[in-house]
Design an enzyme around this catalytic site. Structure first.
Site, PDB file in Angstrom:
ATOM      1  N   LEU A  77       4.459  35.940 -49.382  1.00  0.00           N
ATOM      2  CA  LEU A  77       3.553  36.329 -48.326  1.00  0.00           C
ATOM      3  C   LEU A  77       1.889  36.006 -48.744  1.00  0.00           C
ATOM      4  CD1 LEU A  77       5.342  39.390 -47.090  1.00  0.00           C
ATOM      5  CD2 LEU A  77       5.517  37.187 -45.934  1.00  0.00           C
TER       6      LEU A  77
ATOM      7  N   LYS B 270       1.624  17.308 -54.698  1.00  0.00           N
ATOM      8  CA  LYS B 270       2.516  16.830 -53.888  1.00  0.00           C
ATOM      9  C   LYS B 270       3.048  15.419 -54.455  1.00  0.00           C
ATOM     10  CE  LYS B 270       2.627  19.716 -50.528  1.00  0.00           C
ATOM     11  NZ  LYS B 270       3.773  20.556 -50.427  1.00  0.00           N
TER      12      LYS B 270
ATOM     13  N   THR C 278      -1.231  13.219 -47.706  1.00  0.00           N
ATOM     14  CA  THR C 278      -2.335  12.961 -48.650  1.00  0.00           C
ATOM     15  C   THR C 278      -1.799  12.138 -49.881  1.00  0.00           C
ATOM     16  OG1 THR C 278      -3.559  14.314 -50.018  1.00  0.00           O
ATOM     17  CG2 THR C 278      -1.534  15.133 -49.867  1.00  0.00           C
TER      18      THR C 278
ATOM     19  N   TYR D  33       4.314  14.798 -43.889  1.00  0.00           N
ATOM     20  CA  TYR D  33       3.563  15.011 -42.635  1.00  0.00           C
ATOM     21  C   TYR D  33       2.425  14.505 -42.505  1.00  0.00           C
ATOM     22  CZ  TYR D  33       6.632  19.205 -43.779  1.00  0.00           C
ATOM     23  OH  TYR D  33       7.828  20.229 -44.042  1.00  0.00           O
ATOM     24  N   PHE D  34       1.993  14.254 -41.266  1.00  0.00           N
ATOM     25  CA  PHE D  34       0.468  13.768 -40.996  1.00  0.00           C
ATOM     26  C   PHE D  34      -0.243  15.102 -40.522  1.00  0.00           C
ATOM     27  CE2 PHE D  34      -0.194   9.185 -41.877  1.00  0.00           C
ATOM     28  CZ  PHE D  34       1.133   9.083 -42.680  1.00  0.00           C
TER      29      PHE D  34
ATOM     30  N   SER E 179       3.204  15.026 -47.846  1.00  0.00           N
ATOM     31  CA  SER E 179       2.156  15.020 -47.046  1.00  0.00           C
ATOM     32  C   SER E 179       1.560  13.753 -47.136  1.00  0.00           C
ATOM     33  CB  SER E 179       0.930  16.173 -47.811  1.00  0.00           C
ATOM     34  OG  SER E 179      -0.224  15.615 -47.190  1.00  0.00           O
TER      35      SER E 179
ATOM     36  N   PRO F 162     -17.022  15.511 -47.967  1.00  0.00           N
ATOM     37  CA  PRO F 162     -16.531  14.544 -49.150  1.00  0.00           C
ATOM     38  C   PRO F 162     -15.058  14.374 -49.115  1.00  0.00           C
ATOM     39  CG  PRO F 162     -18.259  16.417 -50.119  1.00  0.00           C
ATOM     40  CD  PRO F 162     -17.716  16.645 -48.322  1.00  0.00           C
TER      41      PRO F 162
ATOM     42  N   TYR G   1      -4.653  19.267 -55.101  1.00  0.00           N
ATOM     43  CA  TYR G   1      -3.625  19.692 -54.175  1.00  0.00           C
ATOM     44  C   TYR G   1      -2.617  18.309 -53.895  1.00  0.00           C
ATOM     45  CZ  TYR G   1      -1.065  19.982 -49.482  1.00  0.00           C
ATOM     46  OH  TYR G   1      -0.039  19.879 -48.576  1.00  0.00           O
TER      47      TYR G   1
ATOM     48  N   LEU H  10      -9.250  21.005 -38.816  1.00  0.00           N
ATOM     49  CA  LEU H  10     -10.019  21.163 -37.391  1.00  0.00           C
ATOM     50  C   LEU H  10      -9.533  21.871 -36.269  1.00  0.00           C
ATOM     51  CD1 LEU H  10     -12.280  19.623 -35.774  1.00  0.00           C
ATOM     52  CD2 LEU H  10     -10.622  17.840 -35.243  1.00  0.00           C
TER      53      LEU H  10
END
Ligand code: NAD
Ligand code: WQD
Length: 338
Positions: free
Chosen positions: A33, A152, A126, A176-177, A124, A292, A148, A199
């Site tokens: 959590l 991954k 990424t 995932y996108f 991801s 950046p 991060y 966003l």
């Protein structure tokens, strides 16, 4: 079939839990959590009329995980748990390496010990680093641009090595996108702590009046309107991709890797317009400097998941914004105070 969902109180997992329960799977959730609330589990139970077994466990606590595995004996694991904020990971890389890498190592060791060798892993986009060729397919080169992303990529590498050494594992790596939106009921959704980094949660906070205006990070990118383009995917479509991945693991595919995206890019300004339509308000924004590390365009080639999983995203950007707004307006404080 009993599925252990790590990070199961979080945003993507709570939507996946709904689809798992509706499809007849038994769900056990493990979560510390640190970025979620137990209320999401109660809401999923209310939505589905089914029970979830919940363990408040930190993946760093290997003994607690071991005891839980011994008791529950899950058939497969969907591994969502992890820290995910790019900026925070640059500030506190050790925290990210400890939580995401050690946590995952502990999980994998315990899985191996109890011979639970079916795993779906939340990776991801990424891991593709900076790419110039769009759309991105699963064969593109891999690299990390922040701690991060490195966690991954390192976990993906660990999984590839583990599979190479022991092909009794079945592993689905899902990249995932940009997941956005919420369940159509407005009962569950994304509940970021503090000021959102991403966003759409930021736009949602402006729409509800909690934040003043959206800061658009650059309008001088090489894109049609100059703002960044991303492949936004409805979180329910993403959740359904996990059901398909579990079905795939039951066919003993070995290690498989899929992009989960729509294949379509939308700009920051397009997203703001779409959200305005969904909430019926003007969303004020200003153009700021580039953030950046951001690139101009990122969107997927999702055709492998369609061909091999029989999965494709069906919900468009309008629905993503409408569902996000329903969640935000019904729960202005997220799960807090519940
Ligand atoms: P989230 O923060 O809502 O969910 C992650 C959950 O993991 C949280 O409930 C958190 O409390 C839990 N957790 C973290 N560390 C833990 C630990 N040590 N032990 C137990 N529980 C722990 O995030 P999300 O958006 O639902 O993301 C789920 C997964 O998908 C993450 O691995 C994330 O990196 C990945 N992902 C997310 C996005 C995105 O944009 N949301 C994109 C690509 C990949
Ligand atoms: C989307 C677009 C911004 C905020 C991140 C992670 C990625 C993955 C998904 C986990 C970009 C612009 C944003 C704002 C803006 N997460 N923007 N104002 O950066 O594509 O991906 O989340 O794996 O790893 O990096 O998502 O939502 O932050 O940004 O103008 O306040 O919106 O520049 O073009 P991103 P995002």
């Amino acid at each position: 079939m009993k599925i252990l969902v790590t990070g199961g109180a979080g945003y993507i997992a709570s939507h996946t839990n709904v689809e798992l329960l509706n499809a007849g799977y038994e769900v056990v959730v493990l979560d510390n959590l640190c970025n979620s609330s137990e209320e999401s589990i109660r809401r999923v139970e209310k939505l589905t009329g089914k029970k979830i077994t919940f363990y408040k466990i930190d993946m760093i606590d290997k003994e607690a995980m071991d005891a839980m595995f011994k008791k529950e004996k899950p058939d497969a694991v969907i591994h969502f748990a992890g820290l995910k904020a790019v900026g925070e990971s640059c500030e506190y890389p050790l925290m990210y390496f400890n939580n995401n890498l050690i946590g995952t190592l502990n999980l994998l060791s315990v899985m191996d010990k109890y011979a639970v060798r079916k795993l779906v892993f939340s990776s991801s986009a990424t891991v593709y680093g900076f790419q110039t060729k769009m759309p991105i397919n699963e064969e593109a080169s891999l690299s990390a641009t922040n701690p991060y992303g490195r966690t991954k990529l390192m976990i993906e590498d660990m999984l590839r090595d583990i599979y190479k050494a022991d092909n009794s594992w079945d592993i689905a790596i899902l990249r995932y996108f940009n997941p956005i939106g919420a369940h159509i009921s407005g009962e569950i959704g994304e509940d970021p702590k503090g000021i959102p980094n991403n966003l759409v949660p930021y736009i949602a906070k402006v729409a509800i009046g909690e934040l003043e205006k959206v800061h658009v990070f650059g309008n001088d990118y090489n894109t049609p309107d100059g703002t960044g383009v991303r492949d936004y995917i409805h979180v329910v479509d993403l959740a359904l991709g996990h059901i398909k991945a579990i079905e795939k693991l039951n066919e003993n595919p070995g290690l498989v890797t899929y992009n989960l995206g729509t294949g379509q890019g939308y700009s920051v300004l397009e997203l703001i317009k779409s959200y305005e339509k969904a909430c019926g308000k003007t969303i004020p924004y200003v153009i700021d400097a580039r953030r950046p590390g951001d690139c101009d365009m990122v969107y997927s080639d999702p055709s492998k998941a369609k061909a091999e999983l029989g999965w494709e995203a069906t919900r468009g950007v309008e629905q993503m914004c409408e569902d996000s707004w329903r969640w935000q307006s019904k729960n202005p404080n997220g799960y807090r105070g519940c």
